[in-house]
Design a protein around this motif. Structure first.
Motif, PDB file in Angstrom:
ATOM      1  N   MET A 142       4.287 -12.116  -1.730  1.00 53.78           N
ATOM      2  CA  MET A 142       4.837 -11.852  -0.408  1.00 53.78           C
ATOM      3  C   MET A 142       5.072 -13.129   0.394  1.00 53.78           C
ATOM      4  N   GLY A 365       4.347  -6.512   9.377  1.00 52.54           N
ATOM      5  CA  GLY A 365       4.827  -5.884   8.153  1.00 52.54           C
ATOM      6  C   GLY A 365       5.544  -4.555   8.297  1.00 52.54           C
ATOM      7  N   LEU A 369       9.099  -3.207   6.577  1.00 52.66           N
ATOM      8  CA  LEU A 369       8.975  -2.223   5.505  1.00 52.66           C
ATOM      9  C   LEU A 369       9.614  -0.880   5.854  1.00 52.66           C
ATOM     10  N   VAL A 479      11.728  -9.157   3.112  1.00 51.86           N
ATOM     11  CA  VAL A 479      10.383  -9.441   2.615  1.00 51.86           C
ATOM     12  C   VAL A 479      10.362 -10.716   1.780  1.00 51.86           C
ATOM     13  N   TYR A 506      -0.928  -4.907   5.962  1.00 53.46           N
ATOM     14  CA  TYR A 506       0.264  -4.108   5.695  1.00 53.46           C
ATOM     15  C   TYR A 506       1.149  -4.725   4.611  1.00 53.46           C
ATOM     16  N   LEU A 507       0.869  -5.965   4.242  1.00 49.93           N
ATOM     17  CA  LEU A 507       1.631  -6.599   3.161  1.00 49.93           C
ATOM     18  C   LEU A 507       0.836  -6.646   1.871  1.00 49.93           C
ATOM     19  N   ARG A 509       0.045  -5.899  -1.693  1.00 48.86           N
ATOM     20  CA  ARG A 509       1.097  -5.755  -2.713  1.00 48.86           C
ATOM     21  C   ARG A 509       1.293  -4.315  -3.157  1.00 48.86           C
ATOM     22  N   VAL A 512       3.341  -2.539  -0.385  1.00 46.09           N
ATOM     23  CA  VAL A 512       4.742  -2.956  -0.309  1.00 46.09           C
ATOM     24  C   VAL A 512       5.547  -2.348  -1.453  1.00 46.09           C
ATOM     25  N   GLN A 516       8.789   0.228  -1.111  1.00 44.57           N
ATOM     26  CA  GLN A 516      10.097  -0.185  -1.613  1.00 44.57           C
ATOM     27  C   GLN A 516      10.719   0.843  -2.556  1.00 44.57           C
TER      28      GLN A 516
END
Length: 648
Positions: A142, A365, A369, A479, A506-507, A509, A512, A516
């Protein structure tokens, strides 16, 4: 959490100078005031500064295996290190500490560079493989942590910041005019460029390998978001996201030292505090205040959130005078210019938090997102605009461009009509068209170029957006680009300037990658941004908090101060032709920007703020009393500034 630095003479294999490695490491002592360490062996030297967070007694670096065949220096945190440690012990690896660093040592021995794909965390890491005479640098997926490097005359020099690279060399680097151009266009300098010619930064999820007399960059993180085979139903998505949130927060609270939260008045940090309360508490929560005229703004919101959730609330007062006085110092801490108003409150809230804690969580984040910005609405509904007949679009565009101010709407009309996906995304990011930014520069400063540098850097990410919808593709690039190279960069620099570790749950992995794979209908629905995230918030936050207007991290207040300053002292910077910025730019178009803004015909405050930040950076770089890096110039000055090998 630390700072790393080092050198490798990968071509001639001459011994490195210990004094240089020590000097490099000590240039970032603010990142690690608790400890330092060095490994010097022939052509390689590693330096380390430590801010002790996990395994305070046993986490000294550089760290090696028992046979001293692998050495590691590491800046960051690995949140799944206990699980990896158990897996590696089952494979008969013997551990001597309880630190997450040692997991990287043995993970590399077991899996090679594939170890990076097993790490859930933030990291800038250097691995020296003694037997293969190989040095590997890597940045986390990230891009929460940074790695800068320079390759010159067969020597690789690197560090967590630019300072170690400059401390290692005798000459001062040139300014890269293309990087400055991109900064004015996007408010930050995208990877792999930096503001300095010849100094680069690793892009998120990439690594640099130096061996056998060569250096090569590779992308180690190649996750390709593919929509779930069975689209998630609303209730199912809410439950899964909440599960991921809870586990991410639990991981990010792992620490052997006190932890707090940087609290705004919005949803994201409010939910974060509520989730932290499920693990422990009460937590200290830090918020910027802005004096009596703004008491009904973010401070009141944050104080109410803290009270409802049982946090110990600490406010940090900031006024316009302090904002203007401290701006040069903040620019110096950043090393590269970043034109985001949130840098000011970030600096002050980090300084105050460090008086009590060593670690602070932040709510960065969800906007990227889940589609929290106005630009996400444009991207999501842009296909409707492109579907209109060309004549109708032309007439509507003409009418919009005649409106006073409304620069965001004008930018949307200009950018969203493009049929090229990457070009469309780039134009949405841009503050102004490429030709307008180019027109600010003096003749012969910019080399021949196509104006699509950011698109060119994104092209290797095309396979990763192949299966995404329009909004998802744009968010993936956010991102990979604007989030790490702008928002996360200044969060790292300004927190570590005060020896504070900032974590971004919030980031995580796993979180995320899950988001996504979701469709746009779970992110933007009927004009409501961050729809799914809001559904989770409903379980923890009161309707009063949920209905609050999005304010940003104090951006509205600082923007007002900047507007006011443009009519006062800061405007003088852009009117004075002896300002250093005019060694690069033509004063006439800059003056027209300022006049258009002050007249009310245009809203150019973002671009003007970028110009002021550029001037502040040039002034700090020129000053020998500062952490000076380059020689600045004004058009009437006898001093000179290197512009990609040219002297102006």
């Amino acid at each position: 959490m630390c700072g790393i630095a080092g050198q490798f003479n990968f071509q001639r294999h001459e011994p490195v100078e210990r004094e240089a490695i020590v000097r490099m490491a000590r240039s970032i002592a603010h990142r690690g005031p608790d400890d330092e360490g060095f490994f010097i062996s022939g052509p390689v030297g590693l330096g380390f500064r430590r801010l002790s967070i996990i395994d305070i007694a046993g986490g000294h670096q550089p760290m090696s295996d028992a046979d001293e065949t692998v050495w590691v220096i590491f800046n960051g945190e690995i949140y799944n290190y206990r699980e990896l440690r158990a897996e590696l012990r089952s494979k008969r690896h013997q551990f001597r500490t309880n630190s997450d660093t040692e997991v990287i040592v043995h993970g590399y021995k077991e899996w090679g560079t594939e170890v990076f794909n097993r790490l859930n965390g933030m990291f800038g890491v250097a691995i020296w493989d003694v037997q293969k005479e190989r040095l590997i640098l890597a940045r986390d997926a990230m891009g929460i942590k940074l790695i800068y490097y320079k390759i010159h005359n067969g020597t690789l020099t690197f560090g967590s910041e630019i300072r170690p690279i400059l401390a290692a060399q005798n000459s001062r680097p040139d300014v890269d005019p293309i990087a400055l151009n991109l900064f004015l266009r996007f408010r930050y300098t995208p990877s792999p460029l930096t503001i300095f010619q010849g100094i680069r930064k690793l892009a998120p999820g990439t690594m640099l390998i130096a061996e056998k007399g060569q250096c090569r960059e590779e992308r180690w993180y190649n996750f390709v978001p593919t929509p779930f085979a069975t689209p998630r139903k609303d209730k199912e998505a809410v439950e899964e996201l909440l599960y991921l949130y809870k586990h991410a927060v639990r991981r990010h609270l792992l620490s052997d030292v006190p932890v707090g939260i940087l609290l705004s008045g919005g949803l994201d940090s409010g939910l974060l505090l509520a989730l932290m309360n499920e693990q422990d508490g009460p937590w200290p929560a830090y918020t910027i205040s802005y004096g009596e005229s703004f008491e009904d703004d973010e401070l009141t919101d944050a104080a109410e959130t803290a009270a409802l959730l049982g946090a110990r609330h600490i406010s940090v007062k900031l006024d316009q005078t302090e904002f203007e006085r401290t701006l040069p110092k903040i620019v110096e801490c950043l090393e590269e210019p970043v034109a985001t108003s949130s840098i000011v409150p970030m600096y002050f809230v980090s300084r105050r938090a460090r008086q009590d804690v060593k670690v602070a969580l932040i709510g960065q984040g969800p906007d990227e997102l889940f589609g929290g910005y106005k630009r996400h609405l444009g991207i999501h509904y842009g296909s409707w605009w492109r579907g209109l007949p060309a004549g109708l679009r032309s007439m509507a565009g003409f009418a919009v461009n005649r409106l006073p101010r409304n620069e965001m709407l004008k930018r949307g009309v200009r950018s969203l009509g493009s049929q090229d996906r990457l070009k469309r995304y780039q134009d949405v990011f841009s503050l102004a068209p490429a030709e307008m930014i180019d027109g600010l520069f003096r003749d012969d400063i910019l080399p021949q170029r196509n104006g699509h540098e950011l698109v060119d850097y994104w092209r290797e990410l095309l396979p990763q957006i192949e299966h995404t919808d329009e909004l998802g593709g744009f968010q993936l690039l956010e991102v990979r680009s604007s989030l790490p190279d702008e928002l996360l960069m200044y969060a790292d620099k300004l927190s570590m300037a005060h020896s504070l570790e900032v974590r971004v749950p919030y980031l995580d992995r796993t979180l995320v990658e899950y988001v996504q794979q979701l469709g746009a209908n779970l992110k933007v629905r009927k004009g409501t941004r961050k729809w799914l995230h809001r559904q989770v918030c409903r379980s923890y936050l009161s309707p009063r908090i949920l209905k609050r207007k999005k304010r940003g991290f104090a951006a509205n207040v600082v923007d007002q101060w900047f507007h006011s300053s443009l009519n006062g002292g800061l405007s003088e910077v852009l009117l004075d032709e002896s300002s250093f910025v005019f060694g690069l730019l033509d004063p006439k178009p800059v003056r027209r920007l300022l006049e258009g803004h002050q007249s009310g015909r245009q809203d150019n405050h973002k671009l003007l703020f970028s110009l002021v930040m550029m001037e502040q950076w040039l002034r700090g770089a020129r000053s020998p009393a500062s952490a000076a890096y380059i020689c600045g110039t004004a058009s009437n000055s006898s001093d000179s500034i290197g512009i990609s090998g040219k002297t102006q």
